[in-house]
Design an enzyme around this catalytic site. Structure first.
Site, mmCIF file in Angstrom:
data_model
loop_
_atom_site.group_PDB
_atom_site.id
_atom_site.type_symbol
_atom_site.label_atom_id
_atom_site.label_comp_id
_atom_site.label_asym_id
_atom_site.label_seq_id
_atom_site.Cartn_x
_atom_site.Cartn_y
_atom_site.Cartn_z
ATOM 1 N N THR A 51 0.806 -1.221 0.000
ATOM 2 C CA THR A 51 0.000 0.000 0.000
ATOM 3 C C THR A 51 0.837 1.268 0.000
ATOM 4 O O THR A 51 0.297 2.357 0.199
ATOM 5 C CB THR A 51 -0.937 0.029 1.231
ATOM 6 O OG1 THR A 51 -0.145 -0.052 2.420
ATOM 7 C CG2 THR A 51 -1.925 -1.125 1.185
ATOM 8 N N TYR A 52 2.143 1.162 -0.236
ATOM 9 C CA TYR A 52 3.009 2.345 -0.256
ATOM 10 C C TYR A 52 3.079 2.896 -1.678
ATOM 11 O O TYR A 52 2.417 2.398 -2.583
ATOM 12 C CB TYR A 52 4.396 1.967 0.277
ATOM 13 C CG TYR A 52 5.235 3.147 0.713
ATOM 14 C CD1 TYR A 52 4.748 4.073 1.628
ATOM 15 C CD2 TYR A 52 6.510 3.351 0.210
ATOM 16 C CE1 TYR A 52 5.507 5.147 2.029
ATOM 17 C CE2 TYR A 52 7.283 4.428 0.611
ATOM 18 C CZ TYR A 52 6.771 5.332 1.521
ATOM 19 O OH TYR A 52 7.519 6.399 1.917
ATOM 20 N N GLY A 53 3.897 3.891 -1.924
ATOM 21 C CA GLY A 53 3.982 4.542 -3.220
ATOM 22 C C GLY A 53 4.629 3.724 -4.317
ATOM 23 O O GLY A 53 4.577 4.098 -5.479
#
Length: 83
Positions: A51-53
């Site tokens: 769910t990070y960039g």
């Protein structure tokens, strides 16, 4: 060497495991750093969850920060010393 690895994205408690990995050798212009401490931060947990960039190629090793000591120099490295 030991590495904290996740073969898939998901709950860190479910997907992270400690694995034995080969000790890497530095290439030309590179150094190897013996890690003394590598904390796991909130952005590391978001990365493990996917769910990070960005999403690393799997399987991925967790952790993006470390404190260590240069323990091997690759060819052509002359501006650093061991230790």
């Amino acid at each position: 060497m030991n590495a904290l690895v996740h073969p898939e994205f998901g709950d860190p408690a479910a997907v992270l495991s400690l694995q034995e990995r080969p000790l890497p050798l530095p290439g030309a212009g590179e150094v190897r750093v013996r890690t003394l401490l590598s904390p796991i931060h909130n952005h590391d947990l978001w990365t493990v969850r996917g769910t990070y960039g960005f999403k690393p190629e799997l399987p991925a090793q967790a952790g993006t920060e470390a404190v260590g000591v240069v323990d091997m120099l690759g060819d052509g490295v002359n501006h650093l010393t061991l230790g």
